[in-house]
Design an enzyme around this catalytic site. Structure first.
Site, short mmCIF file in Angstrom:
data_model
loop_
_atom_site.label_atom_id
_atom_site.label_comp_id
_atom_site.label_asym_id
_atom_site.label_seq_id
_atom_site.Cartn_x
_atom_site.Cartn_y
_atom_site.Cartn_z
N ASP A 215 0.75 -1.36 0.05
CA ASP A 215 0.08 0.03 0.08
C ASP A 215 0.77 1.21 0.12
O ASP A 215 2.09 1.14 0.34
CB ASP A 215 -0.91 0.09 1.15
CG ASP A 215 -1.99 0.81 1.24
OD1 ASP A 215 -2.31 1.36 0.04
OD2 ASP A 215 -2.49 1.19 2.05
N ASN B 167 -10.82 -2.57 -5.29
CA ASN B 167 -10.16 -1.54 -6.21
C ASN B 167 -10.93 -1.34 -7.65
O ASN B 167 -10.36 -0.66 -8.07
CB ASN B 167 -8.67 -1.91 -6.34
CG ASN B 167 -7.81 -1.86 -5.13
OD1 ASN B 167 -6.91 -2.65 -4.84
ND2 ASN B 167 -8.20 -0.78 -4.30
C1 IPE Z 1 -5.36 -2.67 -0.18
O1 IPE Z 1 -5.07 -1.38 -0.17
C2 IPE Z 1 -5.49 -3.31 -1.54
C3 IPE Z 1 -4.12 -3.70 -1.98
C4 IPE Z 1 -3.08 -3.34 -1.47
C5 IPE Z 1 -4.08 -4.31 -3.35
P1 IPE Z 1 -6.29 -0.31 -0.55
O2 IPE Z 1 -5.46 1.14 -0.74
O3 IPE Z 1 -7.11 -0.78 -1.49
O4 IPE Z 1 -6.92 -0.40 1.05
P2 IPE Z 1 -7.74 0.87 1.74
O5 IPE Z 1 -8.77 1.55 0.86
O6 IPE Z 1 -6.73 1.82 2.23
O7 IPE Z 1 -8.31 0.20 2.77
C1 IPE Z 2 -1.52 0.31 -3.41
O1 IPE Z 2 -1.31 1.73 -3.27
C2 IPE Z 2 -1.98 -0.33 -4.80
C3 IPE Z 2 -3.23 -0.52 -4.77
C4 IPE Z 2 -4.06 -0.57 -4.08
C5 IPE Z 2 -3.66 -0.93 -6.29
P1 IPE Z 2 -2.73 2.70 -3.08
O2 IPE Z 2 -3.07 2.87 -4.64
O3 IPE Z 2 -3.79 2.20 -2.53
O4 IPE Z 2 -1.92 3.89 -2.75
P2 IPE Z 2 -2.46 5.04 -1.69
O5 IPE Z 2 -3.09 4.26 -0.56
O6 IPE Z 2 -3.44 5.79 -2.32
O7 IPE Z 2 -1.35 5.65 -1.41
MG MG Z 3 -4.06 2.22 -0.53
#
Ligand code: IPE
Ligand code: IPE
Ligand code: MG
Length: 253
Positions: A33, A81
């Protein structure tokens, strides 16, 4: 760590400490993340954070091989996502195909067998083909297994497992009182591999976000503030060292 002698040295020192610290965990799972925040901090578009995140995947796989893990699971894209803006989802799917093209040969050479799990019927035909290509290309090797959670949600997985078991009951093939933990675990995507011993989440978020809810019942949890694109093998080794210092009790004394 992608550059700098001192960073390389410290990764080597951490690895030596991991090797001296008793056995590594068998299975490490990672919620990758912070790509978006990394991009924002660097004045870049979100997709550029995801691209940089791919380099961190390579780093982490190499670190996992060095540490001697048998299983590494990476949460790459959640069922939730799909609700992100269309351009971001498209960029992530393009990166998946790019990842397959650029990494499959090295993965095979390094003995990494890749399995992908999740609601794969939601992927485009070309993304599904890339997944099949990656799995097929690495099918024969087995130094380490890399499990990629793509279009994955743990509640969705559990619902699908319950439907499978309910259908067996309805057909008279399974008695309700024969449903036990092993049966449920056996109906999950992850039925063929052991539960994670260690769960890592980057970017400082203290939540599970629908990842492996059943499987992490007794996993040790390590949260680091490092944003995923900055995560390197040294960070993996630090997490393993943290794990090696834990006392796992499994409800005992
Ligand atoms: C969790 O991260 C999913 C992945 C790392 C693929 P998200 O960024 O989607 O989770 P939330 O929204 O912060 O809970
Ligand atoms: C994790 O990074 C990748 C996926 C969930 C696909 P994020 O895209 O959630 O990054 P933040 O949480 O917005 O920084
Ligand atoms: Mg995230």
């Amino acid at each position: 760590m992608r550059a700098g002698t001192s960073a390389v040295e410290s990764a080597a020192q951490l690895l030596a400490a991991v090797r001296a610290g008793g056995g590594p965990p068998t299975h490490v799972a990672v919620i990758m993340d912070g790509n978006g925040r990394w991009a924002y901090e660097h004045g870049l578009a979100r997709w550029e954070g995801h691209r940089e995140g791919m380099a961190a995947v390579r780093e982490t796989v190499e670190g996992a091989l060095e540490a001697g893990l048998a299983h590494l699971t990476l949460y790459a894209f959640s069922s939730e996502n799909w609700s992100r803006p269309e351009e971001e989802v498209a960029a992530l799917m393009d990166l998946l195909q790019e990842f397959v093209d650029s990494e499959k040969e090295d993965l095979r050479r390094n003995g990494v067998r890749v399995r992908v799990f999740g609601e794969l019927d939601r992927l485009s035909e070309s993304a599904r083909a890339a997944v099949r290509d990656l799995e097929g290309h690495t099918r024969e090797v087995g130094r380490m297994q890399l499990h990629l959670a793509i279009s994955y949600g743990s509640r969705q997985e559990i619902v699908a497992a319950l439907r499978t078991l309910a259908a067996e009951v309805a057909r008279g093939e399974l008695r309700p009182d024969a449903i036990d933990e092993e049966r449920v675990a056996g109906a999950l995507y992850t039925s063929e591999w052991p539960d994670p011993d260690l769960l890592i989440r980057t970017s400082g978020e203290m939540r599970i976000s629908n990842f492996l809810l059943w499987q992490i019942a007794y996993a040790e949890i390590h949260v680091t503030d490092v944003l995923w694109p900055d995560f390197g093998r040294a960070d993996l080794f630090r997490a393993i060292l943290d794990f090696q210092g834990r006392e796992r009790r499994f409800g005992g004394v």
